[in-house]
Scaffold this motif. Structure first.
Motif, PDB file in Angstrom:
ATOM      1  N   LYS A 122       0.827  -1.211   0.000  1.00 53.41           N
ATOM      2  CA  LYS A 122       0.000   0.000   0.000  1.00 53.41           C
ATOM      3  C   LYS A 122       0.862   1.263   0.000  1.00 53.41           C
ATOM      4  O   LYS A 122       0.533   2.243  -0.669  1.00 53.41           O
ATOM      5  CB  LYS A 122      -0.947   0.009   1.205  1.00 53.41           C
ATOM      6  N   GLN A 125       2.190   1.532  -3.518  1.00 46.91           N
ATOM      7  CA  GLN A 125       1.094   1.841  -4.436  1.00 46.91           C
ATOM      8  C   GLN A 125       0.699   3.313  -4.321  1.00 46.91           C
ATOM      9  O   GLN A 125       0.496   3.996  -5.328  1.00 46.91           O
ATOM     10  CB  GLN A 125      -0.111   0.940  -4.130  1.00 46.91           C
ATOM     11  N   GLN A 126       0.605   3.813  -3.104  1.00 52.93           N
ATOM     12  CA  GLN A 126       0.272   5.223  -2.886  1.00 52.93           C
ATOM     13  C   GLN A 126       1.331   6.120  -3.520  1.00 52.93           C
ATOM     14  O   GLN A 126       1.012   7.119  -4.164  1.00 52.93           O
ATOM     15  CB  GLN A 126       0.138   5.516  -1.386  1.00 52.93           C
ATOM     16  N   ASN A 127       2.591   5.745  -3.352  1.00 49.38           N
ATOM     17  CA  ASN A 127       3.675   6.532  -3.936  1.00 49.38           C
ATOM     18  C   ASN A 127       3.591   6.519  -5.466  1.00 49.38           C
ATOM     19  O   ASN A 127       3.794   7.554  -6.101  1.00 49.38           O
ATOM     20  CB  ASN A 127       5.030   6.000  -3.466  1.00 49.38           C
ATOM     21  N   GLN A 129       0.897   6.193  -7.268  1.00 50.29           N
ATOM     22  CA  GLN A 129      -0.233   7.034  -7.650  1.00 50.29           C
ATOM     23  C   GLN A 129       0.137   8.515  -7.579  1.00 50.29           C
ATOM     24  O   GLN A 129      -0.210   9.296  -8.468  1.00 50.29           O
ATOM     25  CB  GLN A 129      -1.438   6.745  -6.758  1.00 50.29           C
ATOM     26  N   GLU A 130       0.867   8.901  -6.540  1.00 51.99           N
ATOM     27  CA  GLU A 130       1.306  10.293  -6.418  1.00 51.99           C
ATOM     28  C   GLU A 130       2.259  10.662  -7.548  1.00 51.99           C
ATOM     29  O   GLU A 130       2.163  11.757  -8.112  1.00 51.99           O
ATOM     30  CB  GLU A 130       1.990  10.514  -5.064  1.00 51.99           C
TER      31      GLU A 130
END
Length: 144
Positions: A122, A125-127, A129-130
């Motif tokens: 997660k 994945q967040q990184n 997306q950013e």
């Protein structure tokens, strides 16, 4: 010496080519900042995974301790004597409890590992997306 000059000329040629084509120049500060965030995300993910591994090791150590205590209790039962029937019953009960504990412990360890890897994923994945959002914004800003 001439190799250095040729390299400089080649670099200059590409830089001038970009200027002549009026290509947008990259925002180096934004690129460096994004790479810092990428490294921070990798560090966080690694720490999360490492924390999960430590938790698994601690739990496995406790499981071994529990198993040793169970074996000691079984040894005391056998040492106490009794008839063959009572020894067979005690051994069967020990085998049943050991099997149930193995299934429970395996499930618990798998759950810890899954939780740890999910949390680490997660973060990455967040990184990602950013990063994609920043790239999208950068591309749409240059089109204006």
């Amino acid at each position: 010496m001439t190799d250095k000059k040729n390299t400089d000329d080649l670099v200059s040629m590409f830089m001038n080519f970009g200027k002549d084509m009026k290509l947008p120049s990259p925002d180096l500060e934004a690129i460096v900042e994004r790479h810092k965030k990428n490294l921070q995300a990798l560090d966080t993910a690694a720490k999360t995974a490492g924390s999960g591994a430590s938790e698994i090791m601690a739990r496995q150590r406790a499981m071994v301790q529990e198993a040793l205590e169970e074996i000691s209790a079984m040894a005391e039962t056998v040492k106490g004597g009794g008839g063959p029937q009572s020894l067979m019953t005690a051994q069967a009960e020990f085998a049943r409890r050991s099997f149930e504990a193995a299934i429970k412990n395996t499930s618990e360890i798998a759950g810890i590992a899954q939780k740890s890897s999910t949390e680490a994923f997660k973060v990455l994945q967040q990184n990602m997306q950013e990063t994609l959002e920043e790239a999208r914004r950068a591309m749409t800003q240059t089109k204006k």
